[in-house]
Scaffold this active site. Structure first.
Site, PDB file in Angstrom:
ATOM      1  CG  ASP A 143     -34.966   2.964  -8.450  1.00 50.77           C
ATOM      2  OD1 ASP A 143     -34.601   3.536  -9.284  1.00 50.77           O
ATOM      3  OD2 ASP A 143     -34.989   1.643  -8.169  1.00 50.77           O
TER       4      ASP A 143
ATOM      5  CG  HIS B  72     -27.341  -4.188  -6.983  1.00 46.61           C
ATOM      6  ND1 HIS B  72     -28.515  -4.252  -6.448  1.00 46.61           N
ATOM      7  CD2 HIS B  72     -26.959  -3.539  -8.352  1.00 46.61           C
ATOM      8  CE1 HIS B  72     -29.267  -3.935  -7.793  1.00 46.61           C
ATOM      9  NE2 HIS B  72     -28.591  -3.713  -8.686  1.00 46.61           N
TER      10      HIS B  72
ATOM     11  NE  ARG C 273     -33.347   5.021 -15.612  1.00 48.40           N
ATOM     12  CZ  ARG C 273     -32.750   4.245 -15.089  1.00 48.40           C
ATOM     13  NH1 ARG C 273     -32.963   3.699 -13.774  1.00 48.40           N
ATOM     14  NH2 ARG C 273     -31.513   3.412 -15.322  1.00 48.40           N
TER      15      ARG C 273
ATOM     16  CB  SER D  46     -31.489   3.188 -10.366  1.00 46.81           C
ATOM     17  OG  SER D  46     -32.237   1.874 -10.313  1.00 46.81           O
TER      18      SER D  46
ATOM     19  CE  LYS E 104     -32.673  -0.703  -7.261  1.00 47.50           C
ATOM     20  NZ  LYS E 104     -33.218  -1.003  -8.445  1.00 47.50           N
TER      21      LYS E 104
HETATM   22  N1  URA Z   1     -30.325  -2.149 -12.061  1.00 47.23           N
HETATM   23  C1  URA Z   1     -30.993  -1.179 -11.218  1.00 47.23           C
HETATM   24  O1  URA Z   1     -31.147  -1.471  -9.911  1.00 47.23           O
HETATM   25  N2  URA Z   1     -31.209  -0.107 -11.611  1.00 47.23           N
HETATM   26  C2  URA Z   1     -30.951   0.480 -12.892  1.00 47.23           C
HETATM   27  O2  URA Z   1     -30.910   1.556 -13.273  1.00 47.23           O
HETATM   28  C3  URA Z   1     -30.020  -0.482 -13.700  1.00 47.23           C
HETATM   29  C4  URA Z   1     -29.663  -1.795 -13.112  1.00 47.23           C
END
Ligand code: URA
Length: 438
Positions: free
Chosen positions: A161, A82, A168, A183, A187
């Site tokens: 999220d 990620h 956000r 966040s 995931k």
């Molecule tokens: N990527 C994400 O998945 N969440 C965030 O808050 C910032 C970057």
């Protein structure tokens, strides 16, 4: 419990209990707590922070707001990566097929670009027919059968999220270390991979601008992974200038294909090799990241990474004639090369300004759901530290119209800063955070 009391508690810098966090997250996900209260709460968190325990509670509450996949019953080990978001970051397109070609299963759920940072799904959708909306059953089947999947997050994974991130994004509350950490990790935990490489970007085109903040975010995410029983390693990587040369969806797919076929920009290729090396090591496919890197290099040299990418495109309905002949992918009607206005060493190529310009051209969205133009974008010709002669090509713009081109030309020139003295190239990485260290 009342939502307002939880907001007041955070406003007054008190620590929230696990029950309060769960109440708030579930209430928001189910629609019992309205956007205005969630926005006030997110701003209080941004301003007053959270303890590591609160952040972990928040992550787990968001992960458990939906389905949690268990990939261990599907493949022996599934690895994932990620990136916290950047400009020209097409790493997944190269690294995931390479790691799969080296024998580890990769089940990746990616996101779309938002604001100045690009998204893997938008890039892959440049390939006609490629589906990014696999169901959970299709995701699991393909992972079991092919060992490689790249799709969008299904609605059932960490829905809290999805809702919170959209909120956000429009309330100035993205740039908070606990909110970003929870966040990302909610995931990742919900998507089920047992080993996760986190690519934490820092610099002018990243959410974290300093190495201190990037390190804090990285350490927090690695420790949350540990508490959730997952292996993780975080790389701190440069996002002052765009990664590689191409910024814009189709342009980035073409650059990823070049890299998979053994070419590509040296910085991007090296970045991919390092990330792949860590994924292979963490997932147990290589003894350590150095031998993992060597395996990844071989996969690029011998074409197994490219073949794996080609099979992925085919498996998800993409028309492989487009990637076999990338010049067939959509092209912008107006393409112009812009010359360097002076001679000198390049001191800065401001990643965020380049990313924002690509959005103005139509490559990204201002808000969720906006249509994008896959063909437009920018191709840089140089990196920080290069000597450039006045009149040599500095970048090219791929635009929908001459008006669009004229609108962005000066901004792109202003994103380049010059020096008469030699300038050191930027490093690719600033550090690695392993689980044992946090
Ligand atoms: N990527 C994400 O998945 N969440 C965030 O808050 C910032 C970057």
């Amino acid at each position: 419990m009342r939502a307002v009391d939880i907001i007041i508690k955070k406003r007054d810098r008190q620590v929230l209990s696990s029950e309060e966090i769960q109440f708030f997250v579930n209430g928001y996900a189910q629609g019992d707590i309205p956007d205005y209260q969630a926005a006030a709460w997110a701003m209080a968190v941004l301003l007053n922070g959270m303890t590591p325990q609160e952040t972990t509670d928040l992550t787990l509450a968001m992960a458990h707001s939906g389905e949690i996949l268990d990939l261990s019953s599907v493949v022996p080990v599934a690895v994932d990566k990620h990136s916290t978001g950047g400009v020209g970051d097409k790493t997944t397109l190269v690294v995931d097929p390479v790691v799969a070609a080296c024998g580890l299963a990769v089940g990746k759920m990616s996101g779309r670009g938002l604001g100045f940072s690009g998204g893997t799904l938008d890039k892959m959708e440049s390939i006609p027919g490629f589906r990014t909306d696999l169901t959970t059953a299709e995701f699991l089947d393909q992972l079991r059968r092919d060992g490689l999947v790249l799709t969008g997050q299904t609605g059932d994974l960490a829905p809290a999220d999805g809702k919170m991130y959209a909120l956000r994004d429009v309330t100035g509350t993205v740039r908070s270390i606990p909110l970003i950490a929870s966040s990302v990790m909610s995931k990742k935990i919900a998507a089920g991979a047992q080993a996760i490489v986190l690519d934490v970007k820092l610099g002018l085109g990243a959410f974290m601008s300093t190495i201190e903040d990037a390190r804090k975010l990285a350490e927090l995410m690695v420790s949350i992974a540990h508490l959730a029983g997952r292996k993780a390693v975080a790389l701190l990587s440069d996002m002052n200038q765009p990664l590689g040369f191409a910024v814009g969806n189709t342009l980035e797919v073409r650059e990823a294909i070049q890299t998979l076929q053994g070419g590509g920009p040296p910085d991007f290729r090296e970045h991919c090799l390092v990330v792949a090396g860590h994924m292979l090591a963490l997932g147990g496919g290589a003894e350590d990241e150095h031998s993992g890197r060597a395996m990844a290099e071989k996969a690029l040299r011998e074409g197994s990474g490219w073949r794996s990418f080609r099979s992925l495109v085919k498996a998800q309905g993409g028309d492989v004639t487009y990637i076999d002949n990338p010049e067939r992918l959509p092209s912008a009607p107006v393409i112009e090369s812009i010359p360097a206005p002076r001679s000198g060493y390049l001191q800065e190529i401001h990643a965020r300004l380049i990313g924002e310009t690509s959005v103005v051209l139509g490559a990204g969205r201002i808000k969720i759901g906006d249509p994008i133009d896959h063909a437009v974008g920018i191709i840089l010709k140089h990196k920080v530290g290069d000597w450039v002669q006045e009149g040599d090509p500095l970048f090219s713009v791929h635009a929908r119209s001459r008006e669009d081109l004229n609108q962005v030309r000066q901004g792109l020139l202003d994103a380049h800063k010059w020096s008469d003295e030699p300038v050191e190239p930027l490093p690719l990485f600033y550090g690695v955070i392993k689980q044992a260290e946090v």
